[in-house]
Design a protein around this motif. Structure first.
Motif, PDB file in Angstrom:
ATOM      1  N   GLU A 190       0.775  -0.985   0.053  1.00 47.04           N
ATOM      2  CA  GLU A 190      -0.445   0.029  -0.360  1.00 47.04           C
ATOM      3  C   GLU A 190       0.594   1.223  -0.074  1.00 47.04           C
ATOM      4  OE1 GLU A 190      -1.115   0.508   4.244  1.00 47.04           O
ATOM      5  OE2 GLU A 190      -1.290  -1.782   3.970  1.00 47.04           O
ATOM      6  N   ASN A 440      -8.471  -2.408  -2.166  1.00 50.73           N
ATOM      7  CA  ASN A 440      -7.398  -1.629  -1.262  1.00 50.73           C
ATOM      8  C   ASN A 440      -6.422  -1.991  -2.630  1.00 50.73           C
ATOM      9  OD1 ASN A 440      -7.107  -4.040  -1.220  1.00 50.73           O
ATOM     10  ND2 ASN A 440      -6.601  -4.809   0.820  1.00 50.73           N
ATOM     11  N   ASN A 442      -3.509  -1.973  -4.815  1.00 50.84           N
ATOM     12  CA  ASN A 442      -2.504  -0.983  -4.067  1.00 50.84           C
ATOM     13  C   ASN A 442      -1.119   0.194  -5.411  1.00 50.84           C
ATOM     14  OD1 ASN A 442      -2.734  -1.602  -1.146  1.00 50.84           O
ATOM     15  ND2 ASN A 442      -1.923  -3.396  -1.757  1.00 50.84           N
TER      16      ASN A 442
END
Length: 534
Positions: A190, A440, A442
């Motif tokens: 991330e 999420n 990244n």
């Protein structure tokens, strides 16, 4: 089971126990990646014992220097509100008094800083820059604590101590090691979007006056009816934006490691007052499943074409501190310092920071740090708090009995204030979990950022990454290359080729290939994009 098998199993168990992460209480840590929240988006729970123990110890690791943001400069000034959000009245979105009346001026104190390095480190380091603003509003203080870059390395506060540990000097050698930095970043994908910014020229602002600021986290605005929207804050310098190449930074550092502090001080001293315009992005409160990212994820930028920047006011800095220690070093900020009409979102980094910042100040400056003039609100204070080191006055209202230091009381004393607007009461439902948020991705925005960069910025990014990554373990290099390839084919290819050339030459100098690094650093230096990425 024979004796040998039993002994082998016991030895294996002991090995596993020795390698198992625990708390200071000896409790095995089964999840060191996420705080406990209602559903994977939050909000966070106060009963996050492992997190609170971890962060409160981290807050006290260094004495008396700040754990992060140790090197800084500050200035006084004022914020002037437009009374509108773009073309709409600001009251539609928030009842905060600081924004309500056109032309209204609110005193401010601003502290700029580097993040990882110590109090006397050069101001040319490749590092995020802190941008913290204390508004002395009529309803009390409001602290807008942020950085120059709009995103962050991590999305969960549980990882913050690990991140700073990896970025600070090695605990044995006491010097910083790029392998530690990239080991953390490669292990936490991330962070790749932030790495892309930091290793580009945006990682070294030319000075404090010519850099952007951002609240980074997602907050809420609440109006008179108790209705809320999500909001992001952005400061845009009227002086223009200017960043440094690595070559320029090294040349400046060889002559002056205080250049940014000196530039700010002398500009104000000469009447060249720096100015920023404050913009907000507004989004309806909620998870927004139509987006390919979560609006509470602080590793992501809200696309400007979907959520436009809307001006709400401007800030001018016009007075230097009279005493650095009293006003800059002892200034204390906290993400939880909000006034009526401004509220938290469920952003997990924001909720984790809110405990940590104030906890750090109580330890670093003292439990009565809010009595210091630089931190005290410019309005009356009346509390029932008592004692603590360095306390020098009672927070009592005029005529209040000193005997009544509790509430409520039939005999007198302080009373609760009336609620002037309807309280925002968001509905929360879900299992308590320790999970990362959904959506999420990244690397998608990192690729968009890479493609948004101009050619000279791409050259600098690759050169800077190769220079540090070439010193790292091959496994770390491979992981960072894979993240770059996932973000953008050209990004990954150039990074791979640069590292290959550096290994072949036995040196990290001039690894670019497509364009010589020194030539790139001599090209256009000032950077003032007409538009933000996305």
């Amino acid at each position: 089971m024979d004796k040998d098998q039993s002994k082998n199993k016991e030895q294996q168990t002991n090995i596993e126990e020795e390698d198992t992460l625990t708390t200071r209480q000896g409790h095995p840590v089964t999840n060191n990646q996420n705080i406990r929240t209602v559903g994977n988006r939050g909000p966070a729970m106060l009963e996050n014992y492992d997190y609170i123990e971890k962060i409160s110890h981290f807050d006290r690791e260094m004495v008396p220097e700040r754990i992060a943001h140790a090197r800084g400069s500050g200035a006084h000034g004022y914020f002037e509100t437009y009374g509108t959000v773009g073309d709409e009245p600001v009251s539609k979105y928030t009842r905060a008094k600081v924004f309500q009346e056109k032309g209204k001026q609110t005193p401010v104190f601003v502290r700029f800083s580097t993040v990882v390095h110590g109090n006397h480190s050069p101001e040319t380091v490749r590092d995020p820059r802190g941008f913290a603003v204390k508004f002395y509003t009529e309803d009390g203080n409001w602290d807008l604590v942020g950085n120059n870059i709009k995103i962050f390395f991590i999305r969960d506060a549980m990882k913050f101590p690990d991140m700073i540990h990896a970025f600070r000097p090695d605990p044995v050698t006491n010097y910083q090691d790029s392998e530690r930095f990239f080991d953390f970043c490669a292990s936490n994908p991330e962070s790749f979007h932030m790495v892309t910014f930091i290793y580009s020229p945006w990682g070294i602002p030319a000075n404090y006056r010519m850099m952007q600021g951002s609240g980074v986290n997602t907050y809420r605005w609440v109006n008179q009816e108790g209705k809320a929207v999500l909001v992001k804050y952005h400061w845009e310098p009227k002086q223009g934006i200017k960043n440094l190449t690595q070559k320029e930074a090294e040349e400046i550092q060889g002559k002056n490691f205080n250049h940014a502090s000196q530039d700010l001080y002398e500009a104000i001293e000469h009447g060249d007052y720096p100015e920023w315009e404050l913009f907000v992005q507004i989004m309806e409160d909620g998870p927004h499943p139509e987006l390919d990212f979560d609006p509470l994820d602080d590793t992501k930028i809200w696309p400007k074409d979907q959520f436009p920047w809307r001006p709400v006011g401007k800030m001018i800095l016009n007075k230097n501190p009279e005493n650095y220690h009293n006003e800059v070093e002892q200034s204390a900020f906290g993400t939880g310092v909000l006034v009526d009409g401004l509220d938290f979102s469920d952003d997990k980094m924001l909720q984790g920071r809110t405990f940590s910042y104030s906890d750090t100040q109580r330890y670093r400056v003292g439990p009565n740090y809010l009595q210091l003039p630089i931190n005290a609100p410019k309005k009356r204070v009346a509390t029932n708090q008592e004692g603590g080191p360095m306390r020098y006055e009672n927070d009592k209202a005029p005529g209040q009995s000193l005997h009544i230091n509790y509430e409520p009381s039939i005999l007198g004393g302080l009373k609760e204030a009336d609620q002037t607007g309807k309280e925002h009461t968001p509905y929360v439902e879900g299992n308590l979990v320790r999970e990362s948020i959904d959506r999420n991705d990244n690397t998608k925005q990192a690729g968009e950022t890479y493609r948004w960069f101009e050619d000279w910025e791409k050259d600098e990014l690759i050169s800077n990454l190769v220079g540090d990554l070439s010193q790292c373990d091959q496994r770390i290099q491979d992981k960072m290359i894979a993240l770059a390839e996932e973000a953008d084919e050209e990004y990954g290819r150039r990074l791979r080729e640069g590292l290959k050339n550096a290994a072949k030459d036995g040196s990290s100098m001039n690894p670019l290939g497509a364009k010589d690094a020194e030539k790139a650093s001599d090209e256009a230096i000032e950077k003032g994009h007409d538009s933000e990425p996305y």
